[in-house]
Design an enzyme around this catalytic site. Structure first.
Site, PDB file in Angstrom:
ATOM      1  N   ASP A 188       8.778 -28.244  33.978  1.00  0.00           N
ATOM      2  CA  ASP A 188       9.371 -29.023  32.618  1.00  0.00           C
ATOM      3  C   ASP A 188       9.477 -27.714  31.653  1.00  0.00           C
ATOM      4  OD1 ASP A 188      10.119 -30.374  30.383  1.00  0.00           O
ATOM      5  OD2 ASP A 188       8.609 -31.862  30.575  1.00  0.00           O
ATOM      6  N   GLN A 244       6.279 -32.025  36.017  1.00  0.00           N
ATOM      7  CA  GLN A 244       5.503 -31.374  34.594  1.00  0.00           C
ATOM      8  C   GLN A 244       5.536 -29.925  34.882  1.00  0.00           C
ATOM      9  OE1 GLN A 244       1.780 -33.469  34.005  1.00  0.00           O
ATOM     10  NE2 GLN A 244       2.935 -35.101  33.125  1.00  0.00           N
TER      11      GLN A 244
END
Length: 398
Positions: A153, A150
């Site tokens: 990302d 994450q």
């Protein structure tokens, strides 16, 4: 290894090595983006400072941060060497926002590491060029969608702010007001906003439209979308096939029967909407056509449809990339590179994404490259290595 006089002047001198000999720190280059519609930079002053902490020597091309409101002086104050002559392309690691231009491809050197949003699905020939040049290329769009990924990302960080910008731009094109306004002369009704696709961009679009006072509805085909939509205060419309999400969390292509049912629902709902933002995209495929010309003609004059998928084929029939066209009184906005339009904000997030990824590639003790292809995040983004295309989705069939 003794440095040249040029390397000394650029600040790459790193003192003496563990055996008493002089050594050079590994350089990380940030060239200026060359594409006309790109204002973002691949680094910020903050990440430059952090690269220094990793033992790297950042080299920033003069003017690289202009479009993102980061001055050369800010980069220099953070510890970067500012190069007006393309020295950023001589670094061991080169960071990019968009894939290289043809001119930039010619600058690549054997053994170099290239990291950026390389758009391999739409530029397959460049993947082969990276391999031919002996470059180790990482395409950040291919990052696995996992909890650990994450912080790296890039698709999510850029889509988040693009969803915000989409609503702002749609509102500007609308020409009326978003919230309900009560005045002595009467009441202005709130705008009705319909978000098609409740992924990262769509959810931010929902939240932004809600903050602006609109009555918001949304649709998606992924099972998790209904709960996410309703948690933001919007009403969910449509149907959700139980298996419509892929392993990576994206929507799969619908069957013809599902497409017909979805189209029927969308067509009816569009008739009452003031602003529509479409966000539906499938990695590696042309964007699904969701709104037809017939649906557009059924909408109210003065309505606005902003197509966030215009760059990958478009969700809306009749939308034109980078232009606003009017069909029967309805404005169709073909959004082009929305993240670039708010580059000061998107650069901060993108630069942090790259920093977190580069950290995976640097050995904390030796300060040298250590590309561990056993790491799923490294393997998932690795396009080329050792003169060959190595990513399963792009390497030649056996």
């Amino acid at each position: 290894m003794q440095p040249t006089s040029d390397e000394r002047s650029l600040g790459f001198w790193n003192g003496s090595g563990p055996s008493g000999g002089d050594v050079l720190a590994m350089k990380i280059g940030i060239p200026k983006e060359r594409r006309d519609d790109e204002r973002r930079a691949a680094a910020s002053a903050d990440t430059v400072k952090r690269y220094k902490g990793l033992g790297l020597e950042p080299v920033v091309e003069a003017g690289a941060g202009e479009g993102a409101a980061v001055s050369d002086q800010a980069f220099a104050d953070a510890g970067a060497a500012i190069s007006p002559d393309g020295a950023a392309w001589d670094a061991e690691i080169v960071l990019k926002v968009q894939r290289p231009t043809d001119e930039e491809l010619a600058r690549l050197k054997q053994g170099q590491v290239l990291i950026g949003m390389l758009d391999p699905y739409n530029s397959r020939e460049q993947v082969d060029a990276y391999a031919k040049a002996g470059v180790t290329a990482f395409s950040m769009e291919l990052l696995p969608r996992t909890t650990r990924a994450q912080a790296m990302d890039v698709l999510s960080s850029q889509a988040n702010l693009a969803g915000y910008k989409a609503v702002v731009d749609a509102m500007a094109a609308y020409g009326r007001v978003m919230p309900m306004m009560m005045t002595a002369a009467g009441t202005v009704t709130p705008a009705k906003v319909f978000i098609v696709g409740a992924g990262v961009a769509g959810l931010q679009a929902i939240a932004t439209a809600r903050r602006m006072g609109a009555v918001v509805t949304a649709t998606d085909v992924r099972p998790a979308a209904r709960e996410e939509t309703e948690s933001l205060g919007a009403k969910f419309v449509g149907f959700v096939p139980s298996d419509a999400a892929t392993k990576g969390g994206y929507a799969r292509p619908l069957t013809p029967e599902e497409q017909a049912e979805q189209a029927k629902m969308v067509a009816e709902h569009l008739k009452t909407q003031d602003i529509v933002v479409t966000t539906a995209q499938i990695p590696g495929r042309k964007a699904p056509r969701i709104i037809t010309a017939e649906m557009v003609r059924s909408m109210k004059p003065g309505a606005v449809v902003l197509d966030m998928a215009a760059e990958s084929g478009g969700n809306v029939e009749g939308s034109v990339l980078g232009e606003t066209v009017t069909v029967g009184g309805v404005k169709l906005v073909g959004a082009k590179n929305l993240p670039s339009l708010i580059a000061p904000a998107t650069t901060v997030l993108y630069a942090r994404n790259l920093l977190n990824f580069v950290t995976l590639l640097i050995d904390p003790k030796s300060k040298e490259l250590k590309i561990d292809t056993g790491d799923e995040l490294i393997k998932g983004t690795l396009l080329t290595q050792g003169g060959a295309v190595v990513h399963d989705a792009f390497k030649p069939a056996a």
